[in-house]
Scaffold this motif. Structure first.
Motif, PDB file in Angstrom:
ATOM      1  N   SER A  91      -3.925  22.595 -87.445  1.00  0.00           N
ATOM      2  CA  SER A  91      -5.154  21.798 -87.466  1.00  0.00           C
ATOM      3  C   SER A  91      -5.676  21.573 -88.869  1.00  0.00           C
ATOM      4  N   TYR A 141      -8.526  14.685 -85.978  1.00  0.00           N
ATOM      5  CA  TYR A 141      -9.372  14.522 -84.798  1.00  0.00           C
ATOM      6  C   TYR A 141      -8.853  13.371 -83.940  1.00  0.00           C
ATOM      7  N   ILE A 166     -11.684  17.527 -78.644  1.00  0.00           N
ATOM      8  CA  ILE A 166     -12.717  16.628 -79.150  1.00  0.00           C
ATOM      9  C   ILE A 166     -13.903  16.543 -78.194  1.00  0.00           C
ATOM     10  N   LEU A 175     -10.774   7.867 -84.428  1.00  0.00           N
ATOM     11  CA  LEU A 175     -10.012   9.016 -83.973  1.00  0.00           C
ATOM     12  C   LEU A 175      -8.550   8.615 -83.793  1.00  0.00           C
ATOM     13  N   ASN A 232      -3.905  12.996 -89.804  1.00  0.00           N
ATOM     14  CA  ASN A 232      -5.361  13.074 -89.777  1.00  0.00           C
ATOM     15  C   ASN A 232      -6.089  11.814 -90.232  1.00  0.00           C
TER      16      ASN A 232
END
Length: 226
Positions: free
Chosen positions: A124, A169, A175, A195, A222
């Motif tokens: 992440s 995200y 989310i 997103l 990302n």
């Protein structure tokens, strides 16, 4: 054979259903909630329990071939460090790191025997940014990088690759836990101003699977977020 952990929801469920629709052999693990409808291909496995994962591989050792392991399982716990509950903090590591390692460790013997394996861990952007309250989640995801590099070196001569996707995200999965006002500000901070989509995760997974020379690495998916 594609094995996906936490395949009953979020990103894991999307990948499970997508690969199934393409006619691929897919096995999905779930721990608590089985998706409604067709449960074909799902197995109730707690990846933090060594004996459960061992039993699965023993039971299916003759049918598993050319394993692709997608470690999408993960939990989060939000708290400032000085206020954190230690058991909750530790549980994040048990799932995100130890459970992932448990899956990798027990799939590697078959991969090495077949001279083929693809392992993709889902890390992440949170581990890269330093976000208040995320010390458990961020550190568990950062630990995947070092683990993957070491294991990649150990197994690279067996055509087994181990890589990470550092997710930003996306309009799927965790989310839903982000408050609306914060989410709008978050989107504005992403250079792409949106997103990510599940299809973009899928295309990245397919790239890693098809590229044998990509090993011991991470992809930042990302939208340009730094």
């Amino acid at each position: 054979m594609i094995i996906i952990t936490s395949a009953s929801r979020g990103i894991g469920k999307f990948l499970f259903e997508k690969f199934k629709s393409e006619g691929k052999e897919v096995i999905g693990f779930y721990n608590t909630t089985l998706p409604e409808g067709n449960s074909d291909g799902y197995y109730k496995i707690n990846i933090t329990k060594e004996e459960e994962v061992i039993a699965f591989f023993d039971q299916h050792k003759d049918s598993l071939k050319d394993i692709i392991l997608l470690n999408t399982a993960g939990i989060s716990y939000n708290s400032f460090g000085h206020k954190a509950n230690f058991d909750n903090w530790k549980q994040v590591f048990e799932v995100n790191l130890l459970g992932t390692f448990n899956m990798i460790r027990l799939s590697l013997p078959k991969m090495r025997e077949d001279n083929y394996g693809r392992i993709i861990n889902f890390s992440s952007v949170v581990a890269q940014k330093g976000i208040p309250g995320t010390s458990a989640y961020a550190s568990s995801k950062a630990a995947l990088w070092g683990m993957s590099k070491a294991l990649a070196v150990e197994n690279g001569n067996k055509n087994v690759t181990i890589n990470n996707i550092n997710l930003g995200y996306f309009n799927i999965g965790m989310i839903e836990q982000v408050p609306g006002d914060y989410l709008e500000n978050l989107i504005q901070s992403i250079p792409a101003k949106r997103l990510g989509t599940p299809e973009e995760i899928l295309s990245t997974v397919n790239f890693i699977i098809s590229t044998a020379y990509f090993n011991g690495s991470s992809i930042d998916l990302n939208g340009g977020l730094v």
